[in-house]
Design an enzyme around this catalytic site. Structure first.
Site, short mmCIF file in Angstrom:
data_model
loop_
_atom_site.label_atom_id
_atom_site.label_comp_id
_atom_site.label_asym_id
_atom_site.label_seq_id
_atom_site.Cartn_x
_atom_site.Cartn_y
_atom_site.Cartn_z
N SER A 266 0.80 -1.22 0.00
CA SER A 266 0.00 0.00 0.00
C SER A 266 0.84 1.27 0.00
O SER A 266 0.32 2.36 -0.26
CB SER A 266 -0.96 0.03 1.20
OG SER A 266 -0.27 0.31 2.39
N LYS B 267 1.19 4.19 7.05
CA LYS B 267 0.40 5.05 6.17
C LYS B 267 0.81 6.51 6.30
O LYS B 267 1.49 6.90 7.26
CB LYS B 267 -1.10 4.94 6.54
CG LYS B 267 -1.76 3.59 6.27
CD LYS B 267 -1.91 3.33 4.79
CE LYS B 267 -2.70 2.05 4.53
NZ LYS B 267 -1.92 0.85 4.91
#
Length: 205
Positions: free
Chosen positions: A123, A164
């Protein structure tokens, strides 16, 4: 060993320091406060916490007060950064507290309490962080130091950790991927703990 000038250990501090070094050599992770209490024959955690604080002030250990498992021996931490488990770069996965091995980056290690995480997932691929990379994280000691756009390791209690981009608007935290295939994780600020901010990426070719 780097210590403050003239800072020698008391008998009690030396006993605890010696026991901690022996324990960590044998088990490859730091002991709990309770284990230290038992080893020193104490019934209260207060003397242990006091000794740890003095050991830290004198430059013998690195330690986040109240978190025994963050303890590191200063003259040994330069030999490698502890790999504390894996962090998801997809969804959320369970995290692990036991040290598994050391990542040797002594030439770039300048700050205390740095820890390493193994990236699991893609990701963050557009941020040049790939599956299998090691990310070096600097602990977040003050939430005011967080800035929108930082890459962080975030812990969601009961669910796991994720790597993230961090964004905050009001009380809501948005954890955003660097891959359009992943949706942002939106969560209330009280439901997430930011463990660290990205310091460097280590990739074995």
């Amino acid at each position: 060993m780097i210590t403050s000038s003239g800072d020698k250990l008391t008998v009690a501090q030396s006993a605890l320091y010696g026991w901690i070094k022996d324990y960590m050599r044998e088990y490859q992770h730091s002991p709990s406060i309770r284990q230290m209490m038992q080893a020193m024959g104490l019934k209260s955690p207060a003397p242990i916490q006091s000794r740890l604080k003095h050991l830290q002030e004198k430059g013998y250990i690195s330690w986040q007060e109240g978190k025994a498992r963050t303890l590191q021996i200063i003259d040994e931490v330069l030999e490698g950064v502890p790999i504390m488990g894996s962090v998801a770069a997809g969804g959320l996965i369970d995290t692990y507290s036991d040290v598994q091995e050391n990542l040797d980056i002594s030439e770039v290690l300048k700050k205390k309490d740095i820890f390493a995480l193994s990236v699991n997932g893609d990701s963050m691929i557009d941020a040049f962080i790939a599956h299998g990379d090691m990310v070096l994280m600097e602990p977040i000691l003050d939430s005011y130091s967080l800035r929108n756009g930082m890459i962080v390791s975030a812990l969601v209690p009961g669910l796991g950790t994720t790597l993230k981009y961090f964004f905050k608007k009001g009380r809501q935290i948005s954890l955003e991927a660097a891959n359009p295939a992943y949706e942002p994780i939106l969560i209330d600020q009280d439901q997430v703990s930011i463990q660290g901010k990205l310091l460097a990426v280590w990739r074995k070719m």
